[in-house]
Design a protein around this motif. Structure first.
Motif, short mmCIF file in Angstrom:
data_model
loop_
_atom_site.label_atom_id
_atom_site.label_comp_id
_atom_site.label_asym_id
_atom_site.label_seq_id
_atom_site.Cartn_x
_atom_site.Cartn_y
_atom_site.Cartn_z
N GLU A 106 9.13 -14.77 -6.17
CA GLU A 106 8.33 -14.55 -7.38
C GLU A 106 7.08 -15.41 -7.32
O GLU A 106 7.16 -16.63 -7.12
CB GLU A 106 9.15 -14.94 -8.63
N GLU A 146 11.13 -9.88 -18.93
CA GLU A 146 11.66 -11.24 -19.06
C GLU A 146 11.82 -11.61 -20.54
O GLU A 146 11.11 -11.08 -21.39
CB GLU A 146 10.67 -12.25 -18.47
N GLU A 157 17.84 -14.51 -10.80
CA GLU A 157 16.68 -15.35 -10.52
C GLU A 157 17.20 -16.78 -10.38
O GLU A 157 17.94 -17.27 -11.22
CB GLU A 157 15.63 -15.30 -11.64
N ASN A 202 11.47 -18.62 -7.00
CA ASN A 202 10.09 -18.86 -7.43
C ASN A 202 9.31 -19.64 -6.37
O ASN A 202 9.83 -20.58 -5.78
CB ASN A 202 10.08 -19.67 -8.74
N ASP A 204 5.15 -12.47 -11.04
CA ASP A 204 5.81 -13.13 -12.17
C ASP A 204 4.85 -13.24 -13.36
O ASP A 204 3.64 -13.26 -13.17
CB ASP A 204 6.21 -14.55 -11.72
N LYS A 241 7.10 -8.39 -13.14
CA LYS A 241 7.94 -9.01 -14.18
C LYS A 241 7.08 -9.18 -15.42
O LYS A 241 6.14 -10.00 -15.45
CB LYS A 241 8.47 -10.37 -13.70
CA CA Z 1 10.07 -16.58 -12.21
#
Ligand code: CA
Ligand code: C2E
Ligand code: CA
Length: 332
Positions: free
Chosen positions: A194, A288, A101, A162, A224, A245
């Motif tokens: 994301e 995460e 990421e 992101n 996300d 996620k």
């Molecule tokens: Ca993220």
């Protein structure tokens, strides 16, 4: 008076107002200064939905500070001082690197590292979000390109980037991406985006268009912080999402030796349910904020495919991240 509803065409409508108030207590201020202060107070009233706000000196100092930061950020983007770091995403099954990421870091000359939670909202408020997002995409794509030439990457290796709510709302996001993909001649399949649920909720119309375009380019979409906000299964149904996620707040509550004590069992069951849901819908799951090995073991047992967190590694600069490739270097 403003709060009183009005009747328009037989429909009752309400309006709101935002008022900034500046006081000239000493009488030494000139009208322009007072207007500027009132304006600043109004801006606060507006963004914080307060109704009205009275100007004070702290507000002025804060506004100045923000203005300086804004100027600095503009320069930092130009000078590429906002750089991507890469946090590994690990296959819980094999323990191997699956992807990264990309997380933005601002190395400020005078203020040290400024975290994204501070500068991304500022970029969004000031219109710097477009150049920032260009720089982020460019770095991510160029980095994958570079890794591709130096290492033999798996076909399903990815870097996920992101995208904030404001970025998603910009109609030219796709054009921007296309240009950068072309510039860096990167296969879009290596890229993931994301997006949080709230970003989807705020932009349902633009999101449908943008996400369909992403799908067309085979760029995968990750939802996300799943479970953090007002999760609505509706989004899973409506939008082409490939990866969930799981928010770290669920992972944090996992501990081994959970008993029948329902307080301890619940996070476990929630994750089990998210994983089951994802499997049925053909989505991947990344957990995460995995910080301890017990959490990784439980996640693996629950069938969660991927993990990310300090247990494996924090976000690393590009050079350090390169060391994560355990695959052999291509002979030159
Ligand atoms: Ca993220
Ligand atoms: P996020 O997308 O949820 O990113 C994960 C955050 O969790 C990162 O914080 C990461 O450093 C942190 N983290 C990773 N592992 C662990 C762990 O084991 N425990 C804990 N407690 N935290 C962990 P970071 O880098 O400060 O980023 C914060 C947020 O800023 C990100 O949250 C993301 O929403 C946003 N952001 C970062 N880079 C970008 C960017 O390039 N563009 C946009 N639009 N947003 C970005
Ligand atoms: Ca997250």
């Amino acid at each position: 008076r403003l709060a009183d509803p009005l009747v328009l065409d037989g429909n009752e409508v309400s309006i709101t107002g935002s008022i900034g108030i500046a006081l000239s207590l000493t009488g030494e201020k000139n009208p322009e200064d007072l207007l500027r202060d009132a304006d600043m107070a109004m801006y606060q009233a507006k963004t914080r939905r307060l109704g009205y706000q009275i100007f004070d000196a702290k507000m002025h100092a804060r506004a100045l500070d923000r203005m300086r930061l804004e100027i600095d950020m503009k320069r930092a983007i130009e000078r590429q001082q906002i750089q991507l770091h890469y946090q590994p995403i690990i296959s819980l099954e094999t323990g191997k690197l699956a992807g990264f990421e990309a997380l933005a870091r601002w190395q400020h000359d005078g203020r040290g590292t400024i975290p994204p939670a501070r500068f991304i909202p500022l970029a969004e408020e000031t219109g710097l979000v477009t150049p920032l997002s260009r720089s982020v995409f460019r770095q991510a794509c160029a980095q994958v390109r570079d890794w591709r030439t130096r290492f033999s990457l798996n076909d399903d290796f990815f870097v996920s980037v992101n995208v904030s709510s404001k970025q998603l709302s910009h109609r030219d996001l796709i054009d921007q991406l296309d240009r950068i993909l072309q510039e860096t001649s990167l296969d879009p399949e290596y890229l993931r985006l994301e997006i949080t649920e709230s970003a989807l909720a705020e932009n349902t119309r633009v999101a449908s268009y943008t996400l369909a375009q992403l799908r067309k380019r085979r760029i995968k979409l990750c939802l996300d912080d799943f479970g953090k906000g007002f999760s609505s299964l509706n989004y899973l149904h409506r939008f082409p999402i490939d990866v969930l996620k799981i928010d770290r707040s669920f992972v944090r509550r996992l501990s081994s030796g959970f008993s029948n004590d329902s307080g301890k069992k619940r996070p476990y069951e929630i994750i089990r349910t998210i994983v089951a849901l994802a499997q049925i819908l053909g989505m991947q799951v990344v957990a995460e904020g995995v910080e301890v090995s017990d959490q990784a073991a439980i996640l693996k047992e629950l069938g969660c495919e991927f993990g990310q967190g300090f247990l494996f590694s924090p976000a690393l600069d590009a050079a350090s991240a390169s060391r994560f490739f355990d695959c052999v270097s291509r002979p030159s």
